[in-house]
Enzyme design. Structure first.
Site, mmCIF file in Angstrom:
data_model
loop_
_atom_site.group_PDB
_atom_site.id
_atom_site.type_symbol
_atom_site.label_atom_id
_atom_site.label_comp_id
_atom_site.label_asym_id
_atom_site.label_seq_id
_atom_site.Cartn_x
_atom_site.Cartn_y
_atom_site.Cartn_z
ATOM 1 N N ASP A 291 -30.150 33.960 21.822
ATOM 2 C CA ASP A 291 -30.659 34.270 20.499
ATOM 3 C C ASP A 291 -30.394 35.756 20.269
ATOM 4 O O ASP A 291 -30.159 36.521 21.213
ATOM 5 C CB ASP A 291 -32.150 33.932 20.350
ATOM 6 C CG ASP A 291 -32.538 33.791 18.870
ATOM 7 O OD1 ASP A 291 -31.766 34.274 18.003
ATOM 8 O OD2 ASP A 291 -33.599 33.216 18.571
HETATM 9 C C1 BGC Z 1 -33.117 33.524 15.093
HETATM 10 C C2 BGC Z 1 -32.037 32.485 15.293
HETATM 11 C C3 BGC Z 1 -30.861 32.809 14.406
HETATM 12 C C4 BGC Z 1 -30.373 34.200 14.708
HETATM 13 C C5 BGC Z 1 -29.182 34.625 13.879
HETATM 14 C C6 BGC Z 1 -32.584 34.931 15.226
HETATM 15 O O1 BGC Z 1 -33.528 35.841 14.826
HETATM 16 O O2 BGC Z 1 -34.160 33.308 16.003
HETATM 17 O O3 BGC Z 1 -32.549 31.212 15.009
HETATM 18 O O4 BGC Z 1 -29.862 31.853 14.574
HETATM 19 O O5 BGC Z 1 -31.427 35.114 14.461
HETATM 20 O O6 BGC Z 1 -29.531 34.859 12.564
#
Ligand code: BGC
Length: 741
Positions: A291
């Site tokens: 993530d």
């Molecule tokens: C989120 C993810 C997301 C990523 C990219 C993160 O803050 O938890 O679910 O895909 O950002 O935007």
């Protein structure tokens, strides 16, 4: 390292191919065929007859260490730190990976796409907003899940993306979790089956599929620093089971590890989660990406099974290369990471079918979104059959509620889809989609008076309600990534508004636009309640179709609605310790340790399993939902065996056609030490008025098994299993015990 700008430099070639294909189809076919042949001579891995594994292995052999490392990290995201020199190569999405043009390996362009393609592509883009994920789970419909995924896959490609970051499946342990709307409810078998079908069809459009956030990322409060403490058996039978089923069904190319730690180690450097379970036990052959900012080490994360860092290269760029050269990370490990990236590229088809920007099918998207919303809207209360409304009889309807004249709310954070024609919404903006309940209801009742009141002054709304035949209050609860709800009450004193309107007009109907469960202190005072969730681009039309009965509701709750927060396993949300004065408000990024823990000591008792085991009454149970017709169940027969088959008959006993979601639960033998019952299967049965059908549901052995911690494997406990069948977890008229060995 140099790469060309694929979108631009390839455009003339692509245009020429399209043009000649249109004008001289046979010539173009012939030429393409020859090109493909030439390719496989110089690049034998371009032979589409070979398996993705073989093709990945062949490319890997040609690659330099720098090229391998370049596959193992992102290159930035707009708004994330200082832009990098190669930022212009991105497509405006959350991340991108450089391609290797000399070997024919394309760039990976990723976009968030929970309920539609997220904003900010550099071309003037447009996406359909589908109903939220939890809404789609209320359909219990694998075909709808497939259409959901396919639509997102098509729209990703139309916008120049070839990888989705959708596929959220964290189960609802904590309904105040601000991302509940992005997930698929509280049951691992329901959630896993639906996410798998979504991914299968999304990846079928030639985009790399993703499932997230692995694992036990069950609240947003302190998500970057919380340690989720949970027993192995509980984890395997609940949170991880949803992933296991999702992976088996959907075979995604990627798994996103989550921000939190689980049992001491951050998820993106957690050997148990990534290597022991995911890659070894489940035999996952794709890649694990972190993530955003969820990577905390180089050697440890790589050894634990993280393959790819997003959105930058803090740990998996130069540091990984140096560690490999110094022998701290074995070259075989680097090869394994790179091979997994390549395999997913071949598997999903992004190498053989490059994405090309095109115009999104707006009307087609509207229709799909509306149809799925109609299957997702749950009718919770319908006293004296106040619904469906009869447009020929009703003379006046008061439409009440903040924004009910203008639109319907959507969920925030990285899932946010921008409404058409408006600038990209902020990360946590309240976004109302331009689908107006007032207009949709007015359109159904041309002869009636349909006045509107925002509810800002409850007295004036109540006065309006008093003058009308019917009052409909559109109440909302906005939720978002990055925050949890303080409680499950409707915000902005909407409870008081509903109380006052209902006191003025007993024929009050509440339409809920919520991301998760809400409490309803006014439940006994209103005639009707409809849970519309975040209903997407065409939400208002879907709601009107339900209210006026052009669609017979069939959806069932994928999560329990408790009576109050006091009944939750954790009456108080566990929050991070207060920060020292002046400390950063979010996230320990970089090298870090968890700073607090949440003990999921309710263990196996997630959602309805908790309320059953603790004998706590609920507001609306899991699996509950009304219809404008009625159903009866009979003739239960169980065929025992390795995969027991549960046969029964469902009859539509009312006067209109509908679809019944027939649910099958099992109580395990007492020696299994399980909560009272679990969902083991279901079938959505379309039935005309008066019609009956025989239904058969086959139960895979794992759905009846427990996870044996000592042996580290699934085990079927011999003994008496009681199968129960009916229309909700609390209404199971059929029941039969059988012995299974
Ligand atoms: C989120 C993810 C997301 C990523 C990219 C993160 O803050 O938890 O679910 O895909 O950002 O935007």
């Amino acid at each position: 390292m140099r790469t060309s700008r694929p979108g631009r430099s390839r455009l003339p070639v692509a245009a020429a191919v399209i043009l000649s294909a249109t004008l001289f189809p046979a010539v173009a076919q012939h030429r393409l065929h020859n090109q493909a042949e030439d390719q496989t001579q110089t690049r034998p891995w371009m032979n589409t007859k070979l398996s993705p594994d073989k093709r990945a292995e062949m490319v890997l052999k040609e690659m330099t260490l720098d090229e391998k490392i370049s596959l193992l990290h992102g290159n930035g995201m707009p708004g994330w730190g200082k832009p990098r020199p190669n930022a212009y190569l991105g497509n405006g999405g959350a991340g991108f990976v450089l391609g290797i043009p000399r070997l024919g390996i394309p760039m990976i362009q990723m976009s968030d796409a929970a309920y539609g393609v997220r904003s900010s592509a550099e071309n003037g883009r447009y996406s359909t907003a589908l109903p939220s994920n939890v809404a789609s789970a209320a359909s219990w419909d694998t075909q709808a899940a497939c259409e959901y995924g396919a639509l997102i896959g098509r729209e990703l490609r139309a916008q120049g993306y070839n990888m989705t970051l959708g596929g959220g499946v964290n189960i609802t342990r904590e309904p105040r979790n601000g991302r509940t709307f992005e997930y698929l409810g509280e049951d691992p078998i329901l959630a896993g089956t639906l996410v798998g079908n979504r991914i299968k069809c999304e990846q079928g459009q030639h985009v790399i599929g993703d499932i997230k956030h692995y694992a036990v990322n069950d609240q947003e409060s302190g998500r970057n620093e919380v340690d989720s403490i949970i027993g192995k058996r509980a984890m395997r039978e609940s949170d991880l089971l949803a992933f296991e089923i999702g992976l088996e069904t959907g075979n995604p190319g990627a798994v996103m590890c989550s921000y939190n730690a689980t049992n001491g180690d951050f998820a993106c450097e957690n050997k148990y989660l990534l290597t022991d379970v995911l890659k070894t036990d489940w035999n996952f052959k794709g890649f694990v990406l972190s993530d955003w900012g969820g990577t905390h080490s180089t050697v440890k994360a790589s050894a634990a099974g993280l393959d790819h860092e997003e959105p930058l290269d803090d740990f998996f760029g130069d540091k990984l290369k140096e560690a490999a050269q110094a022998g701290k990370v074995p070259m075989a490990e680097i090869d394994d990471h790179a091979r997994r990236m390549l395999r997913s590229e071949f598997l999903s088809g992004i190498v053989d079918h490059p994405a090309q920007k095109s115009v999104v099918d707006v009307e087609g998207g509207f229709n799909t979104s509306r149809r799925i919303a109609e299957q997702s809207i749950v009718l919770l209360k319908n006293e004296n059959n106040v619904l469906p409304l009869d447009p020929r009889k009703v003379r006046s309807i008061a439409i009440i509620g903040p924004h009910a004249d203008e639109g319907m709310i959507s969920g925030g954070g990285s899932a946010q889809v921008d409404p058409p024609g408006r600038p990209p919404a902020g990360w946590q903006a309240h976004v109302w989609f331009p689908t107006s309940p007032l207009k949709a209801v007015s359109a159904r009742t041309p002869g009636a008076n349909v006045p509107f009141d925002s509810g800002a002054k409850p007295e004036s709304a109540a006065a309006l309600a008093k003058q009308c035949d019917i009052a409909i209050v559109f109440a909302y609860q906005w939720t978002s990534e990055g925050m949890d709800l303080p409680n499950l009450s409707l915000p902005e004193r909407q409870d008081a508004l509903i109380e006052q309107v209902a006191a003025a007009n007993p024929r009050t109907i509440v339409v809920l636009e919520t991301g998760t469960a809400v409490t309803m202190p006014w439940i006994d005072k209103v005639s009707g309640v409809v849970e519309a969730w975040y209903a997407g681009s065409k939400g208002a039309d879907a709601v009107a179709n339900i209210l006026f009965g052009s669609v017979n509701p069939s959806a069932k709750l994928p999560m329990t609605f408790p009576r109050s927060e006091a009944d939750l396993p954790h009456p108080q949300l566990v929050a991070p310790p207060p920060k020292a004065h002046g400390a950063a408000p979010v996230a320990p990024r970089g090298e870090a340790k968890p700073t607090f823990s949440v003990h999921y000591d309710e263990g196996l008792k997630v959602g309805y399993k908790w309320y059953d085991a603790e004998d706590k009454p609920v507001l609306f149970p899991f699996g509950f939902g009304l219809s404008y017709t009625t159903y009866s169940y009979s003739d239960l027969k169980i065929k025992p065996g390795r995969e027991p088959a549960v046969h029964f008959t469902v009859k539509n006993t009312g006067s209109r056609a509908g679809a019944e979601i027939a649910e099958v639960y099992a109580a395990l033998p007492p020696t299994a030490g399980e909560p009272p019952k679990r969902l083991v299967g279901w079938s959505k049965v379309p039935l005309n008025a008066g019609e009956s059908k025989e239904v058969s549901v086959t139960i895979p052995p794992k759905y009846l098994s427990i996870y044996d911690e000592a042996q580290d494997q699934w085990k079927l406990v011999p003994g008496t299993y009681t199968f129960m069948v009916g229309g909700s977890s609390k209404d199971l008229p059929l029941k039969q015990p059988v012995d299974l060995q």
